[in-house]
Write a protein that holds these residues in place. Structure first.
Motif, PDB file in Angstrom:
ATOM      1  N   ARG B  53     -16.310  60.423 -41.468  1.00 22.14           N
ATOM      2  CA  ARG B  53     -14.605  60.849 -41.894  1.00 22.14           C
ATOM      3  C   ARG B  53     -14.462  60.756 -40.618  1.00 22.14           C
ATOM      4  O   ARG B  53     -12.987  60.429 -40.634  1.00 22.14           O
ATOM      5  N   ALA B  54     -14.945  61.032 -39.987  1.00 26.79           N
ATOM      6  CA  ALA B  54     -14.722  60.826 -38.295  1.00 26.79           C
ATOM      7  C   ALA B  54     -13.562  60.044 -38.233  1.00 26.79           C
ATOM      8  O   ALA B  54     -12.242  59.427 -37.379  1.00 26.79           O
ATOM      9  N   THR B  55     -14.364  58.857 -38.265  1.00 22.92           N
ATOM     10  CA  THR B  55     -13.108  57.753 -37.797  1.00 22.92           C
ATOM     11  C   THR B  55     -12.461  57.257 -39.364  1.00 22.92           C
ATOM     12  O   THR B  55     -11.643  56.758 -38.573  1.00 22.92           O
ATOM     13  N   GLN B  56     -12.812  57.658 -40.157  1.00 19.65           N
ATOM     14  CA  GLN B  56     -11.638  57.581 -40.919  1.00 19.65           C
ATOM     15  C   GLN B  56      -9.965  58.524 -40.510  1.00 19.65           C
ATOM     16  O   GLN B  56      -8.773  57.833 -40.785  1.00 19.65           O
ATOM     17  N   MET B  57     -10.882  59.154 -40.415  1.00 18.78           N
ATOM     18  CA  MET B  57      -8.848  60.305 -39.873  1.00 18.78           C
ATOM     19  C   MET B  57      -8.522  59.552 -38.346  1.00 18.78           C
ATOM     20  O   MET B  57      -7.609  60.017 -38.791  1.00 18.78           O
ATOM     21  N   ASP B  58      -9.493  59.101 -37.913  1.00 19.68           N
ATOM     22  CA  ASP B  58      -8.970  58.817 -36.177  1.00 19.68           C
ATOM     23  C   ASP B  58      -9.910  57.578 -35.836  1.00 19.68           C
ATOM     24  O   ASP B  58     -11.111  57.437 -35.369  1.00 19.68           O
ATOM     25  N   PRO B  59      -9.535  56.749 -36.727  1.00 19.66           N
ATOM     26  CA  PRO B  59      -9.957  54.820 -36.367  1.00 19.66           C
ATOM     27  C   PRO B  59     -10.160  54.691 -34.730  1.00 19.66           C
ATOM     28  O   PRO B  59     -10.500  53.220 -34.326  1.00 19.66           O
ATOM     29  N   THR B  60      -9.401  55.547 -33.783  1.00 18.61           N
ATOM     30  CA  THR B  60      -9.030  55.189 -32.335  1.00 18.61           C
ATOM     31  C   THR B  60     -10.160  56.046 -32.028  1.00 18.61           C
ATOM     32  O   THR B  60     -10.308  56.012 -29.677  1.00 18.61           O
ATOM     33  N   TYR B  61     -11.143  57.078 -32.451  1.00 20.68           N
ATOM     34  CA  TYR B  61     -12.265  57.960 -32.029  1.00 20.68           C
ATOM     35  C   TYR B  61     -13.440  56.676 -31.846  1.00 20.68           C
ATOM     36  O   TYR B  61     -14.126  57.146 -32.578  1.00 20.68           O
ATOM     37  N   ALA B  62     -13.272  56.447 -29.878  1.00 15.11           N
ATOM     38  CA  ALA B  62     -14.554  56.259 -29.526  1.00 15.11           C
ATOM     39  C   ALA B  62     -15.857  56.758 -30.196  1.00 15.11           C
ATOM     40  O   ALA B  62     -16.902  56.592 -30.105  1.00 15.11           O
ATOM     41  N   ALA B  63     -16.223  58.194 -30.089  1.00 16.54           N
ATOM     42  CA  ALA B  63     -17.234  58.951 -30.054  1.00 16.54           C
ATOM     43  C   ALA B  63     -17.938  58.993 -30.871  1.00 16.54           C
ATOM     44  O   ALA B  63     -18.694  58.989 -31.298  1.00 16.54           O
ATOM     45  N   ALA B  64     -16.797  59.063 -31.778  1.00 10.94           N
ATOM     46  CA  ALA B  64     -17.042  58.925 -33.785  1.00 10.94           C
ATOM     47  C   ALA B  64     -18.398  57.728 -33.790  1.00 10.94           C
ATOM     48  O   ALA B  64     -18.964  58.541 -34.573  1.00 10.94           O
ATOM     49  N   TYR B  65     -17.197  56.628 -33.365  1.00 14.19           N
ATOM     50  CA  TYR B  65     -18.427  55.167 -33.595  1.00 14.19           C
ATOM     51  C   TYR B  65     -19.570  55.454 -33.450  1.00 14.19           C
ATOM     52  O   TYR B  65     -21.008  54.959 -33.275  1.00 14.19           O
TER      53      TYR B  65
END
Lengths: 258, 118
Positions: B53-65
């Motif tokens: 969900r975090a990567t969908q909300m913010d696809p530029t969030y490296a920590a989530a990936y």
């Protein structure tokens, strides 16, 4: 001078701030690893026996069968078949004599070595592993299991030469240091070289084969029983053998980030 | 009375519009934090859901990936783990912690047979 000090302080501060600002959590994980061989079609495994040679002090065929069976009983979901160890050398010799019957009149046919001392002695026996009909027959006898067979060479080995080891030294101020020292040593030990062949008991065909090599050397004046060395070397390669047949979990640590 | 109605309607619009315009990173960060707390309790599937969900909300969030890659690794889904690590590194090429995770992952992945049996 003052400017340089300010720059150094600023860069130090940046490093500290970066480290402080990065929120991270170390977490243990266990990664499941798929087996190298898909054994889902088999419920049973037969450790049939091995063509073995090398040291006369260890019956590498019998010991390898015993060890692999006991390991698979506890670390694999396959049911291990308890059966007599196949006399593969005799079977191969018999097969060889039948195959060369036509040539035996002139007495020119190559003879199978009765004792396997070195690796090249194994070669004339290896045709047995390609005998599909033989393995299919064994498979029918034991209700189509996965068959594990192959060759095992356990040979004494000696080597002399320079060896690097670490030695403690103390300087004039009594400070301890560890320095590498190269010394000439005569060492002896063993080489274990098994080749595991996995055969489909339904068809008699080879599914997979894998060769390992492990070596151990001791000081020449040290006496270590051959059987202890054999188990020590097998201990090193058993995880790789097991990973062919059953899934394993590799423990590790990773970092989660905020 | 009429002015009061207009003001109330305006206030209502602001209240509804506020959350819609929230910073995607801060929402994603909440999901990432929750994911970490459940992963620490061994609830990896829930953690995967949160980090996805975090990567969908913010696809530029490296920590989530990165976290998603760790969770996939734990679940044995090594192909997905590789993709997620590579995305994290693409977003933050200088992040030493992500690189360290990826190196450890590669060590294991290289020892694993591929699905096609090669």
């Amino acid at each position: 001078m003052t400017a340089r000090l300010v720059r150094t302080a600023c860069s130090l501060l940046a490093v500290v701030l970066t480290a402080a600002c990065t929120s991270y959590y170390e977490i243990p994980i266990e990664t499941p690893i798929r087996p190298k061989l898909d054994v889902s079609a088999f419920q049973r495994v037969l450790i049939a026996g091995f063509i073995a040679g090398g040291s006369e002090d260890v019956d590498a065929n019998l010991e390898t069968v015993r060890l692999l069976r006991s390991q698979l009983r506890t670390k694999s979901e396959l049911r291990v078949i308890d059966a007599d160890v196949l006399p593969l050398m005799d079977v191969a010799a018999e097969e060889h004599s039948v195959a060369t019957n036509g040539d035996s009149l002139n007495g020119q046919e190559p003879q199978l070595p009765s004792v396997i001392k070195e690796e090249k002695d194994l070669e004339p026996y290896e045709h047995i592993f390609a005998n599909i009909e033989y393995w299919k027959r064994i498979g029918e006898e034991y209700q189509s299991p996965l068959i594990v067979t192959g060759t095992v060479m356990f040979t004494p080995h000696a080597r002399s030469g320079f060896v690097q080891r670490e030695q403690e030294v103390y300087d004039s101020f009594g400070r301890r240091r560890v320095v590498p020292i190269r010394t000439y040593m005569e060492r002896k030990g063993f080489i274990l070289k098994p080749k595991f062949i996995f055969i489909d008991g339904r068809t008699g065909t080879t599914l997979h084969s894998e060769t390992f090599r492990e070596e151990i050397l001791y000081n020449a004046n040290q006496t270590t029983p051959a059987l202890s060395s054999y188990f020590e070397l097998m201990d090193r390669l058993i995880p790789s053998f097991l990973s062919t047949l059953s899934s394993q979990k590799i423990k590790g640590t990773r970092v989660l980030l905020k | 009375m009429r002015i009061c109605t207009v003001l109330a309607a305006f206030a209502l619009i602001l209240a509804v519009a506020g959350p819609l315009e929230a910073d995607p990173r801060s929402d994603a960060k909440k999901q990432v934090e929750f994911g970490i707390s459940v992963a620490q309790r061994g609830l990896w599937r829930e953690a995967i859901y949160r980090w996805e969900r975090a990567t969908q909300m913010d696809p530029t969030y490296a920590a989530a990936y990165n976290n998603l890659a760790v969770a996939y690794e734990h679940e044995g889904d090594l192909d997905k783990a590789r993709t997620a690590y590579e995305k994290a590194i693409e977003l933050e090429p200088d992040n030493a912690l992500i690189k360290q995770n990826y190196d450890l992952f590669k060590e294991i992945n290289d020892r694993t047979p591929r699905k096609d049996g090669l």
